[in-house]
Design an enzyme around this catalytic site. Structure first.
Site, PDB file in Angstrom:
ATOM      1  N   ARG A 306     135.853  24.062  -4.407  1.00  0.00           N
ATOM      2  CA  ARG A 306     137.061  23.814  -5.209  1.00  0.00           C
ATOM      3  C   ARG A 306     136.750  22.833  -6.344  1.00  0.00           C
ATOM      4  O   ARG A 306     137.303  22.938  -7.438  1.00  0.00           O
ATOM      5  CB  ARG A 306     138.233  23.329  -4.354  1.00  0.00           C
ATOM      6  CG  ARG A 306     139.546  23.274  -5.120  1.00  0.00           C
ATOM      7  CD  ARG A 306     140.757  23.057  -4.219  1.00  0.00           C
ATOM      8  NE  ARG A 306     141.199  24.271  -3.560  1.00  0.00           N
ATOM      9  CZ  ARG A 306     142.022  25.182  -4.102  1.00  0.00           C
ATOM     10  NH1 ARG A 306     142.517  25.002  -5.312  1.00  0.00           N
ATOM     11  NH2 ARG A 306     142.353  26.253  -3.432  1.00  0.00           N
ATOM     12  N   GLU A 709     149.793  20.334  -3.768  1.00  0.00           N
ATOM     13  CA  GLU A 709     148.658  19.547  -4.234  1.00  0.00           C
ATOM     14  C   GLU A 709     148.655  19.213  -5.721  1.00  0.00           C
ATOM     15  O   GLU A 709     148.264  18.101  -6.096  1.00  0.00           O
ATOM     16  CB  GLU A 709     147.350  20.275  -3.884  1.00  0.00           C
ATOM     17  CG  GLU A 709     147.120  20.375  -2.402  1.00  0.00           C
ATOM     18  CD  GLU A 709     145.937  21.266  -2.068  1.00  0.00           C
ATOM     19  OE1 GLU A 709     146.070  22.488  -2.236  1.00  0.00           O
ATOM     20  OE2 GLU A 709     144.905  20.747  -1.657  1.00  0.00           O
TER      21      GLU A 709
HETATM   22  N1  LUZ Z   1     141.533  24.471   2.614  1.00  0.00           N
HETATM   23  C1  LUZ Z   1     140.649  25.468   2.642  1.00  0.00           C
HETATM   24  C2  LUZ Z   1     142.084  24.047   1.474  1.00  0.00           C
HETATM   25  O1  LUZ Z   1     140.150  25.809   3.712  1.00  0.00           O
HETATM   26  N2  LUZ Z   1     140.329  26.108   1.495  1.00  0.00           N
HETATM   27  C3  LUZ Z   1     140.854  25.755   0.306  1.00  0.00           C
HETATM   28  O2  LUZ Z   1     140.538  26.361  -0.704  1.00  0.00           O
HETATM   29  C4  LUZ Z   1     141.749  24.679   0.287  1.00  0.00           C
HETATM   30  N3  LUZ Z   1     142.262  24.245  -0.862  1.00  0.00           N
HETATM   31  C5  LUZ Z   1     143.083  23.215  -0.865  1.00  0.00           C
HETATM   32  C6  LUZ Z   1     143.411  22.595   0.334  1.00  0.00           C
HETATM   33  N4  LUZ Z   1     142.921  23.008   1.479  1.00  0.00           N
HETATM   34 MO1  MOS Z   2     144.922  20.743   2.507  1.00  0.00          MO
HETATM   35  S1  MOS Z   2     143.917  19.340   1.478  1.00  0.00           S
HETATM   36  O1  MOS Z   2     144.949  20.617   4.092  1.00  0.00           O
HETATM   37  O2  MOS Z   2     145.922  21.607   1.620  1.00  0.00           O
END
Ligand code: LUZ
Ligand code: MOS
Length: 757
Positions: A306, A709
Site C-alpha cells: 500500500r 482511513e
Molecule cells: N488490510 C489488508 C488493510 O489486509 N489489506 C489492505 O490493503 C489494507 N488496507 C488498508 C487497511 N487494512
Molecule cells: Mo485496517 S489499518 O485494519 O483498515
C-alpha cells in the site's frame, strides 16, 4: 437521513458489552502470559515448578502443548504462537498460565524461571537492511523511465524522511473468551477485526477443521488496524487452554502488557530523489522505503504494497521508481494501522515537495496545485484515475476556505508577534479503496425476515465504533423499503458468515453493504411476484415497497409490511437470503505490479493552521478546514465522526505520539503518562468540514464512499504547518524531515536550530 449509531446510547450509559464485561460461566479459568524478556536471544530452559505450586494455578502451557501447528503467520508462515528456542522480540509469548483468577495467573507467571542467552538486538530498519535481514525480496513499482527523466529536470533534490511508529491505543485491550464445546470444538468471543482469521488460525494451532471453531464478535472498543492480525494470538492461546483444560478461559491483556507486547504502526525511514521543472512540475520521483517490520511478517508485506501504491499520493508523476524494503528487526511485529502504509508514503513526498519549494522559491502549495492529478491519470500500478476529484477538492478548498487570505492573516500576525508564530499548510489526499490483495475483496450477508416483520442482518462487518452497523441498517432499510427500527444487525459470527475478510481497508460498509443489498434484492425478487399474485396483478414489475407501503404503480395495496410478511410465510415463501459480493473489475499482477488494484479512490484536501510558542516549544492547531469527497454519504453524522477522529489521530501521529525503545529494545513509552495521545484540549480550535459539492459518488452502496482511513492523512498537514511556523520564527532554518514534531523537537529546533534526532 442521519441517525446516531444504534449503540451510541449504550456507550454513553456504560451498557455496551465488551469482552471484559461479559458475565462468564462458573468454572471459568483466567489466563496470563509469560513473554520474552529479551528482544533477541536463545531460550535454554523453562522451570515452572514454583509457578505450578502457586495458589489457584491449574496449568502451564508451552509450545510443546500445541496439538496442531505452532504457527500463526497469515501472509508468511514465519511466526510461532509460543516461542521455541528462539526469542525474537520483547513481548513474544513463551508460556501460558491458567488459574482460578487473573491475579493468581499473573503472580504465577512471575514465578516461572527462564534461562536464556541474550544477544544484542537489531532495532533499526536501515541497520537490518545493511545486514540483509529482509522478510521478503525488495518490491519495486515503476512508471515511465526515471533514468532518462533526470536530464530533463531543472532541479534535482535528494533527501531523507523519517516517520515514527504509533500505538493504536484502542480503549479495549486485546482479549478473548474461549470455551470447550461438544466433540472437541471451541467457541470463542474474540476482540478481533477478522473473525475468520481467528477461526482459521485456532483450527491450525489445535489441528482441527475450521467447522469445529466458532468465533463471535459483538463489538470492539476500537481497533484501528491493531486487531486485524494481532487479536489472533490471544484468541489462540485462550483456545489452547480451553482445549486442554475443558474449561472456559478468559484472557484479557492489561494496558501495559498490550502496549509492550503488540505491534504498532511501522516506522519508516526513506531516501528520495525528486526532479522538477523550474515552474514546479514534478518529472521524476525515486524513493526507497525502509519499513521496520519487526520480528515477523504479520501484515507488513501488504502494508508495504500500500505504501508503493500511494507513492505519488494525488500528484501526477510520470516517471517513478519506488522500492520497498521489508526489514526484519527485533521489535514486536508491526502491523496494520489506519492508512496501512499509505500515510508513510505521503509524508515522504510532502517532505520532498517542501524541499523543492524552498529551493525553487515557490510556495509549496503552488507545487502541489501544479501537479494535481486529473481524469485518466495513470497511477503507479497502471490503473487510470476515474472520477478524479483531486483538483475539484483543491479548488473548492480555495473557494470556501481562502488559503491566500489565511496566509495574509498569518503573515500579519507573525509581523506583530515574537513569542507566538503561526504557520499553515495544505494537505491534499488520494487513497485507494480495496484490499490490495484482490482475493480479500469479497463479503457476504445473511438476511432473515422474521414472520413478525422484523429483520435480522448478519455480515462479516465488525463494529468497532466506526458505525458500520448503523450504515448496514440504513442500507437494509432502504433496500426493503421499511423503517430502520425494524432492522437489527447481529453479532459477527463465523457460523452465520463464513470466509469473511477482515473489517479493514475502509471497505467494511462498502463490501458488506453491497452484500446486504444483494440479499435484500433476492428477498424482494421473491416478494414482488407474491404481492402481484395477492393483488391479482399480471405485472409484478409495478410492485414496490416504499416507506412500508405496498404499491402497484401509484395504487396503494391494502397490506401493511407485517401483513405481507405473515401472508408470505403462510404461503411458504423463503424469508431468508444470502448475498455474496465480489468487488467487480479488480485484478493485480504481483510480478509486474500492474493492474486495477482499487474499486475507486477517495479524495480531499485540508488546510491546517498552527501556532507555536517560540519560548516554550509548545504548539496548537488553530483550525483545520477540509473539503472531503464522501460521495453520497450513508450517514453524514457518522462520516463526520470518522473525519474528525482520523484527523486527530493523524495529527497525533505527526506531533505528540512518539514510540521510543531503549537500546535493548524495551519500550520506554508503555503507559498513558509516557505516550501522549491527543486529547480534547489538543484538538484543533476549529474543524470546518465541507463535503465536496456535487460529488460524483463512489462505488459503495447508494454511491457512498469509504471513509475510515483517508482523512487520517490530513494530519500530515499538521507537521508542515508547524514547520511553516518554525520558519517564521527562525528564517532559513534547515530541519530534517523527522516526524513526530514533538514539543521537545520544536524546542530544540527553536533554540539550537536542530531537532533532537
Ligand atoms: N488490510 C489488508 C488493510 O489486509 N489489506 C489492505 O490493503 C489494507 N488496507 C488498508 C487497511 N487494512
Ligand atoms: Mo485496517 S489499518 O485494519 O483498515
Amino acid at each position: 437521513m442521519s441517525s446516531s449509531p444504534f449503540d451510541a446510547h449504550l456507550h454513553v450509559r456504560g451498557e455496551s458489552q465488551f469482552i471484559d464485561d461479559r458475565l462468564v460461566p462458573a468454572g471459568t479459568l483466567h489466563a496470563a502470559v509469560l513473554t520474552s524478556p529479551v528482544a533477541r536471544g536463545r531460550l535454554l530452559a523453562l522451570d515452572g515448578t514454583a509457578a505450578l505450586a502457586a495458589p489457584g494455578v491449574r496449568s502451564l502451557l508451552t509450545a510443546r502443548d500445541i496439538p496442531g501447528e505452532n504457527q500463526i503467520g497469515g501472509i508468511l508462515p514465519d511466526e510461532v504462537l509460543l516461542a521455541g528456542a528462539e526469542l525474537d522480540f520483547i513481548g513474544q509469548p513463551v508460556a501460558l498460565i491458567a488459574a482460578d483468577s487473573a491475579a493468581e495467573a499473573r503472580s504465577a507467571v512471575s514465578l516461572i524461571r527462564l534461562e536464556y542467552e541474550e544477544e544484542p538486538p537489531l532495532l533499526d530498519a536501515r541497520e537490518a537492511a545493511r545486514r540483509g535481514e529482509f522478510i521478503q525480496p525488495p518490491r519495486v513499482f515503476t512508471l515511465g523511465d526515471v533514468e532518462s527523466a533526470w536530464s530533463r529536470c531543472d532541479v534535482i533534490l535528494e533527501g531523507r524522511a523519517d516517520s515514527g511508529g504509533q500505538e493504536h491505543l484502542y480503549l479495549e485491550t486485546q482479549g478473548a473468551l474461549a470455551w470447550p464445546e461438544e466433540q472437541g470444538g471451541i467457541k470463542l468471543i474474540s476482540a478481533t477485526q477478522s473473525p475468520t482469521t481467528v477461526q482459521r488460525t485456532v483450527a491450525r494451532v489445535l489441528g482441527l477443521p475450521m467447522h469445529k471453531i466458532e468465533v463471535d464478535v459483538l463489538r470492539l472498543g476500537g481497533a484501528f488496524g491493531g486487531k486485524e492480525d494481532q487479536a489472533t494470538a490471544w484468541a489462540a492461546m485462550a483456545a489452547l487452554a480451553a482445549f486442554h483444560l475443558h474449561r472456559p478461559i478468559k484472557l484479557v491483556l492489561r494496558r501495559h502488557e498490550d502496549m509492550r507486547w503488540t505491534g504498532k504502526r511501522h516506522p519508516y525511514s526513506s531516501d528520495y530523489k525528486i526532479g522538477l521543472t523550474r515552474a514546479g512540475k514534478i518529472l521524476a520521483w525515486e524513493v526507497t522505503y525502509y519499513q521496520n517490520a519487526g520480528a515477523a511478517a504479520d501484515l507488513s508485506p501488504a502494508i508495504l504494497d500500500r505504501t508503493l501504491f500511494h507513492a505519488t499520493n494525488c500528484y501526477v508523476i510520470p516517471n517513478l521508481r519506488a522500492t520497498g524494503l521489508c526489514c526484519r528487526t527485533n521489535l514486536p511485529p508491526n502491523t496494520a494501522f489506519r492508512g496501512f502504509g499509505g500515510p508513510q508514503a505521503m509524508f515522504v513526498l510532502e517532505a520532498a515537495i517542501d524541499q523543492a519549494a524552498q529551493r525553487l522559491g515557490l510556495p509549496a502549495a503552488q507545487i502541489q496545485a501544479a501537479n494535481l492529478l486529473d481524469e485518466g491519470y495513470e497511477f503507479p500500478c497502471g490503473q487510470r484515475a476515474h472520477n478524479a476529484q483531486a483538483r475539484r477538492c483543491w479548488q473548492e478548498l480555495e473557494q470556501r476556505c481562502r488559503p491566500a487570505e489565511r496566509r495574509q492573516a498569518i503573515d500579519r500576525f507573525n509581523a506583530g508577534h515574537d513569542e507566538l508564530k503561526k504557520g499553515m499548510a495544505i494537505m491534499p489526499i488520494c487513497f485507494g479503496i480495496s484490499f490490495t490483495n484482490t482475493m480479500l475483496n469479497q463479503a457476504n450477508a445473511l438476511v432473515h425476515i422474521y414472520n413478525d416483520g422484523s429483520v435480522g442482518v448478519s455480515t462479516g462487518a465488525v463494529e468497532m465504533g466506526q458505525g458500520v452497523h448503523e450504515k448496514l441498517r440504513a442500507i437494509a432499510a432502504r433496500c426493503l423499503g421499511i423503517r430502520i427500527e425494524r432492522i437489527r444487525i447481529e453479532s459477527t459470527n463465523t457460523t452465520r458468515n463464513a470466509n469473511t475478510s477482515a473489517t479493514a481497508a475502509s471497505t467494511g460498509a462498502d463490501m458488506n453493504g453491497h452484500a446486504v443489498r444483494i440479499a435484500c434484492e433476492v428477498l424482494l425478487a421473491r416478494l414482488r411476484p407474491f404481492i402481484a399474485r395477492l393483488a391479482g396483478l399480471d405485472q409484478e414489475g409495478l410492485v414496490t415497497i416504499r416507506r412500508e407501503q405496498i404499491q402497484a404503480g401509484e395504487r396503494l395495496l391494502p397490506y401493511t409490511w407485517e401483513k405481507l410478511i405473515a401472508a408470505a410465510w403462510a404461503a411458504r415463501i423463503s424469508l431468508s437470503a444470502h448475498g455474496h459480493y465480489a468487488t467487480p473489475g479488480l485484478h493485480f499482477d504481483r510480478v509486474t505490479n500492474k493492474g486495477e488494484a482499487f474499486a475507486y479512490h477517495v479524495y480531499g484536501a485540508a488546510l491546517v493552521e498552527a501556532t507555536i510558542d517560540t519560548l516554550r516549544g509548545t504548539c496548537r492547531f488553530d483550525a483545520v478546514r477540509i473539503v472531503h469527497d464522501a460521495g453520497c454519504s450513508l450517514n453524514p453524522g457518522i462520516d463526520r465522526g470518522q473525519v474528525e477522529g482520523a484527523l486527530l489521530q493523524g495529527l497525533g501521529w505527526m506531533t505528540l505520539e512518539e514510540v521510543l525503545h531503549d537500546d535493548k529494545g524495551r519500550l520506554l513509552t508503555d503507559s498513558m503518562t509516557t505516550y501522549k495521545v491527543p486529547d480534547l484540549f489538543f484538538a484543533p480550535g476549529e474543524v470546518e468540514l465541507h463535503w465536496l459539492e456535487r460529488s460524483e459518488g463512489g462505488n459503495g452502496p447508494f454511491r457512498s464512499k469509504a471513509i475510515g482511513e483517508p482523512p487520517l492523512m490530513y494530519g500530515i498537514g499538521g507537521w508542515f504547518a508547524l514547520l511553516d511556523a518554525l520558519r517564521a520564527a527562525r528564517p532559513g532554518l534547515e530541519l530534517p524531515y523527522i516526524s513526530p514534531m514533538t514539543h521537545e523537537r520544536l524546542l530544540m529546533a527553536l533554540h539550537t536550530g536542530e531537532t533532537a534526532g
